[in-house]
Design a protein around this motif. Structure first.
Motif, PDB file in Angstrom:
ATOM      1  N   VAL A 105      -0.678   8.567  -8.598  1.00 32.93           N
ATOM      2  CA  VAL A 105      -1.870   7.867  -8.194  1.00 32.93           C
ATOM      3  C   VAL A 105      -1.606   7.178  -6.844  1.00 32.93           C
ATOM      4  O   VAL A 105      -0.611   6.779  -6.550  1.00 32.93           O
ATOM      5  CB  VAL A 105      -2.362   7.018  -9.234  1.00 32.93           C
ATOM      6  N   PRO A 106      -2.592   6.772  -6.182  1.00 31.08           N
ATOM      7  CA  PRO A 106      -2.761   5.658  -4.927  1.00 31.08           C
ATOM      8  C   PRO A 106      -2.510   4.425  -5.564  1.00 31.08           C
ATOM      9  O   PRO A 106      -2.983   4.199  -6.610  1.00 31.08           O
ATOM     10  CB  PRO A 106      -3.890   5.739  -4.387  1.00 31.08           C
ATOM     11  N   VAL A 107      -1.762   3.604  -4.810  1.00 35.38           N
ATOM     12  CA  VAL A 107      -1.505   1.997  -5.365  1.00 35.38           C
ATOM     13  C   VAL A 107      -1.789   1.177  -4.001  1.00 35.38           C
ATOM     14  O   VAL A 107      -1.164   1.501  -2.904  1.00 35.38           O
ATOM     15  CB  VAL A 107       0.056   2.205  -5.743  1.00 35.38           C
ATOM     16  N   ILE A 108      -2.655   0.298  -4.570  1.00 32.72           N
ATOM     17  CA  ILE A 108      -2.619  -0.772  -3.476  1.00 32.72           C
ATOM     18  C   ILE A 108      -2.701  -2.181  -4.305  1.00 32.72           C
ATOM     19  O   ILE A 108      -3.787  -2.218  -5.263  1.00 32.72           O
ATOM     20  CB  ILE A 108      -4.087  -0.904  -2.676  1.00 32.72           C
ATOM     21  N   LEU A 109      -1.852  -3.033  -4.130  1.00 32.91           N
ATOM     22  CA  LEU A 109      -1.768  -4.189  -5.219  1.00 32.91           C
ATOM     23  C   LEU A 109      -1.267  -5.458  -4.320  1.00 32.91           C
ATOM     24  O   LEU A 109      -0.500  -5.235  -3.222  1.00 32.91           O
ATOM     25  CB  LEU A 109      -0.864  -3.755  -6.323  1.00 32.91           C
ATOM     26  N   GLY A 110      -1.372  -6.389  -4.875  1.00 31.84           N
ATOM     27  CA  GLY A 110      -1.079  -7.798  -4.229  1.00 31.84           C
ATOM     28  C   GLY A 110      -2.258  -8.985  -4.380  1.00 31.84           C
ATOM     29  O   GLY A 110      -2.896  -8.900  -5.326  1.00 31.84           O
ATOM     30  N   LEU A 115       0.686  -1.170   0.076  1.00 38.80           N
ATOM     31  CA  LEU A 115      -0.007   0.014   0.081  1.00 38.80           C
ATOM     32  C   LEU A 115       0.930   1.311   0.009  1.00 38.80           C
ATOM     33  O   LEU A 115       1.898   1.522   0.750  1.00 38.80           O
ATOM     34  CB  LEU A 115      -0.942   0.055   1.270  1.00 38.80           C
ATOM     35  N   TYR A 116       0.627   2.106  -0.872  1.00 39.17           N
ATOM     36  CA  TYR A 116       1.102   3.477  -0.819  1.00 39.17           C
ATOM     37  C   TYR A 116      -0.094   4.444  -1.123  1.00 39.17           C
ATOM     38  O   TYR A 116      -0.374   4.780  -2.231  1.00 39.17           O
ATOM     39  CB  TYR A 116       2.300   3.914  -1.812  1.00 39.17           C
ATOM     40  N   PRO A 117      -1.081   4.454  -0.270  1.00 38.65           N
ATOM     41  CA  PRO A 117      -2.390   5.050  -0.499  1.00 38.65           C
ATOM     42  C   PRO A 117      -2.161   6.644  -0.610  1.00 38.65           C
ATOM     43  O   PRO A 117      -1.281   7.224  -0.272  1.00 38.65           O
ATOM     44  CB  PRO A 117      -3.145   4.509   0.751  1.00 38.65           C
ATOM     45  N   LYS A 118      -3.271   7.236  -1.112  1.00 37.39           N
ATOM     46  CA  LYS A 118      -3.420   8.945  -1.164  1.00 37.39           C
ATOM     47  C   LYS A 118      -3.602   9.178   0.654  1.00 37.39           C
ATOM     48  O   LYS A 118      -4.232   8.533   1.182  1.00 37.39           O
ATOM     49  CB  LYS A 118      -4.510   9.110  -1.914  1.00 37.39           C
ATOM     50  N   ALA A 152      -2.151  14.312  -1.270  1.00 36.09           N
ATOM     51  CA  ALA A 152      -3.490  14.296  -1.890  1.00 36.09           C
ATOM     52  C   ALA A 152      -3.670  15.197  -2.976  1.00 36.09           C
ATOM     53  O   ALA A 152      -3.980  14.956  -3.980  1.00 36.09           O
ATOM     54  CB  ALA A 152      -4.754  14.494  -1.067  1.00 36.09           C
ATOM     55  N   LYS A 153      -2.854  16.553  -2.703  1.00 38.04           N
ATOM     56  CA  LYS A 153      -2.925  17.450  -3.664  1.00 38.04           C
ATOM     57  C   LYS A 153      -2.357  16.980  -4.796  1.00 38.04           C
ATOM     58  O   LYS A 153      -2.647  17.142  -6.031  1.00 38.04           O
ATOM     59  CB  LYS A 153      -2.265  18.486  -2.997  1.00 38.04           C
ATOM     60  N   ALA A 154      -1.167  16.139  -4.661  1.00 35.99           N
ATOM     61  CA  ALA A 154      -0.412  15.675  -5.916  1.00 35.99           C
ATOM     62  C   ALA A 154      -1.252  14.634  -6.662  1.00 35.99           C
ATOM     63  O   ALA A 154      -0.797  14.248  -7.585  1.00 35.99           O
ATOM     64  CB  ALA A 154       0.934  15.256  -5.538  1.00 35.99           C
ATOM     65  N   GLY A 155      -2.261  14.001  -5.878  1.00 42.53           N
ATOM     66  CA  GLY A 155      -2.902  12.783  -6.299  1.00 42.53           C
ATOM     67  C   GLY A 155      -2.379  11.301  -5.872  1.00 42.53           C
ATOM     68  O   GLY A 155      -3.070  10.323  -6.050  1.00 42.53           O
ATOM     69  N   GLY A 156      -1.427  11.493  -5.017  1.00 41.58           N
ATOM     70  CA  GLY A 156      -0.742  10.242  -4.380  1.00 41.58           C
ATOM     71  C   GLY A 156       0.489  10.517  -4.613  1.00 41.58           C
ATOM     72  O   GLY A 156       1.288  11.639  -4.601  1.00 41.58           O
ATOM     73  N   LYS A 157       1.491   9.271  -4.251  1.00 44.20           N
ATOM     74  CA  LYS A 157       2.861   9.480  -4.379  1.00 44.20           C
ATOM     75  C   LYS A 157       3.574   8.561  -5.585  1.00 44.20           C
ATOM     76  O   LYS A 157       4.489   9.232  -6.221  1.00 44.20           O
ATOM     77  CB  LYS A 157       3.458   8.413  -3.022  1.00 44.20           C
ATOM     78  N   LEU A 158       3.094   7.351  -6.000  1.00 45.87           N
ATOM     79  CA  LEU A 158       3.725   6.858  -7.150  1.00 45.87           C
ATOM     80  C   LEU A 158       3.126   7.299  -8.376  1.00 45.87           C
ATOM     81  O   LEU A 158       2.055   7.662  -8.525  1.00 45.87           O
ATOM     82  CB  LEU A 158       3.660   5.345  -6.909  1.00 45.87           C
ATOM     83  N   ARG A 159       3.960   7.201  -9.496  1.00 47.06           N
ATOM     84  CA  ARG A 159       3.648   7.705 -10.795  1.00 47.06           C
ATOM     85  C   ARG A 159       3.240   6.549 -11.493  1.00 47.06           C
ATOM     86  O   ARG A 159       3.289   5.542 -11.630  1.00 47.06           O
ATOM     87  CB  ARG A 159       4.833   7.964 -11.447  1.00 47.06           C
ATOM     88  N   LEU A 160       2.039   7.004 -12.207  1.00 53.01           N
ATOM     89  CA  LEU A 160       1.047   6.037 -13.008  1.00 53.01           C
ATOM     90  C   LEU A 160       1.562   5.333 -14.125  1.00 53.01           C
ATOM     91  O   LEU A 160       1.915   4.254 -14.212  1.00 53.01           O
ATOM     92  CB  LEU A 160      -0.244   6.725 -13.628  1.00 53.01           C
ATOM     93  N   MET A 161       2.243   6.161 -15.068  1.00 54.09           N
ATOM     94  CA  MET A 161       3.005   5.836 -16.367  1.00 54.09           C
ATOM     95  C   MET A 161       4.086   4.566 -16.009  1.00 54.09           C
ATOM     96  O   MET A 161       4.056   3.831 -17.006  1.00 54.09           O
ATOM     97  CB  MET A 161       3.194   6.640 -17.281  1.00 54.09           C
ATOM     98  N   TYR A 162       5.026   4.902 -15.288  1.00 54.43           N
ATOM     99  CA  TYR A 162       5.893   4.081 -15.282  1.00 54.43           C
ATOM    100  C   TYR A 162       6.408   3.460 -13.834  1.00 54.43           C
ATOM    101  O   TYR A 162       7.458   2.898 -13.662  1.00 54.43           O
ATOM    102  CB  TYR A 162       7.262   4.990 -15.685  1.00 54.43           C
TER     103      TYR A 162
END
Length: 328
Positions: free
Chosen positions: A305-310, A252-255, A260-270
């Motif tokens: 974007v926020p990221v939750i995966l697994g 988890l690296y959630p918003k 939140a202002k940036a949309g999250g921590k991790l970058r969507l495209m790469y």
């Protein structure tokens, strides 16, 4: 038992697409070179800070810039590669006038580089998409358009993990020869898990559903999970995802209120898209907490974007915490 090399695997898997074979071999070669530079950084004076920041405002390491240059130099001569989108470079690097069918390479040249000075595993993440409209220099494509994605992990060994969407395979670089051999065939993520990874230092910033989920996990056998939940945090997304592909878990690296202002921590495209692609191909699930990551319409190359995966069941449960909070 004879193990297939990466070249043998690519040749048999991509019989009708030699250009993609060459591109992936170029990426794998770049990763081998980056691994060498990482292992020898202390002798070359390449640890510490580069004294600059990237487009995200993050302090760059010398090896961030070196790794970016290695990928560009290794892949840049491919006649079918139209553009590069890198975490370290603000603008898209167009190599040619795009033609339909040309490739677009998105990459984080050295994920987790803040760990370099303490000798913790780092890696390279990449994603490949294709040009669909030659009239438009468009790199903003949904994750569902990825034709392949993967990463290299620079740890005790160098491992190159790759998927074309059907399954996920890991290739280990053999010391001395530099050849990648298939050592982790058809990697799968178990549907259930008792292991989660999150940066607990950000707890005061978390939104209510994330805080509630983590609190319930920490209650162990006496809480609603009714079992012990083990926490891990490496601060290297490549290392976190590799652990999940090997033995399961959720990352988890959630918003939160701080990002939140940036949309999250991790970058969507790469970062988010390629890792979501791998996790789904291995039977897992990747979400923002509200929606599938691969369905997110991109708005700009460095979108966060926020990221939750697994493990699928655990990600679904975390989504339920969000749904419950939204309904209250």
């Amino acid at each position: 038992m004879t193990q297939d090399s990466l070249r043998q695997y690519l040749s048999s898997t991509l019989k009708n697409d030699p250009a993609l074979v060459f591109l992936i071999e170029d990426i794998a070669a770049a990763c081998r070179d980056i691994s060498y530079r990482v292992r020898n950084a202390a002798f070359a004076g390449e640890l510490g800070s580069a004294g600059s920041v990237n487009i995200q405002g993050e302090a760059q390491k010398p090896l961030d810039l070196i790794a970016n240059d290695i990928v560009e130099q290794s892949c840049g001569q491919n006649s079918k590669l139209a553009a590069l989108v890198s975490e370290e470079i603000e603008e898209v690097t167009w190599l040619k006038t795009p033609e339909v069918g040309d490739y677009l390479l998105y990459f984080d040249p050295l994920d987790g580089s803040s760990n370099l000075d303490v000798d913790v595993s780092v890696g390279t993440i990449f994603s490949v998409m294709q040009v669909r409209d030659a009239q438009s220099k468009d790199v903003l494509k949904q994750g569902t358009e990825q034709i392949c994605a993967g990463y290299a992990l620079y740890g005790p060994s160098t491992i190159f993990v790759l998927s074309f969407g059907q399954d996920v395979n890991g290739f280990t670089c053999k010391s001395g020869t530099g050849t990648y051999y298939l050592t982790h065939p058809k990697m799968t993520v178990p549907a259930t898990t008792s292991e989660y990874a999150i940066n607990a230092a950000r707890r005061d910033y978390w939104e209510a559903p994330v805080r509630e989920y983590i609190d319930d996990c920490m209650l162990g056998v006496n809480g609603p999970r009714a079992r012990f939940m083990n926490m891990r945090w490496i601060a290297s997304m490549v290392a976190e995802v590799h652990r999940i592909l090997v033995r399961g878990g959720v990352f988890l690296y959630p918003k939160d209120s701080n990002n939140a202002k940036a949309g999250g921590k991790l970058r969507l495209m790469y970062e988010a898209n390629p890792m979501a692609f791998l996790i789904e191909a291995a039977g897992g699930k990747a979400s923002t907490g509200h929606a599938r990551i691969l369905d997110i319409p991109p708005t700009e190359p460095h979108q966060r974007v926020p990221v939750i995966l697994g493990s699928r069941d655990e990600v679904t449960l975390i989504e339920e915490y969000h749904q419950k909070n939204d309904a209250s």
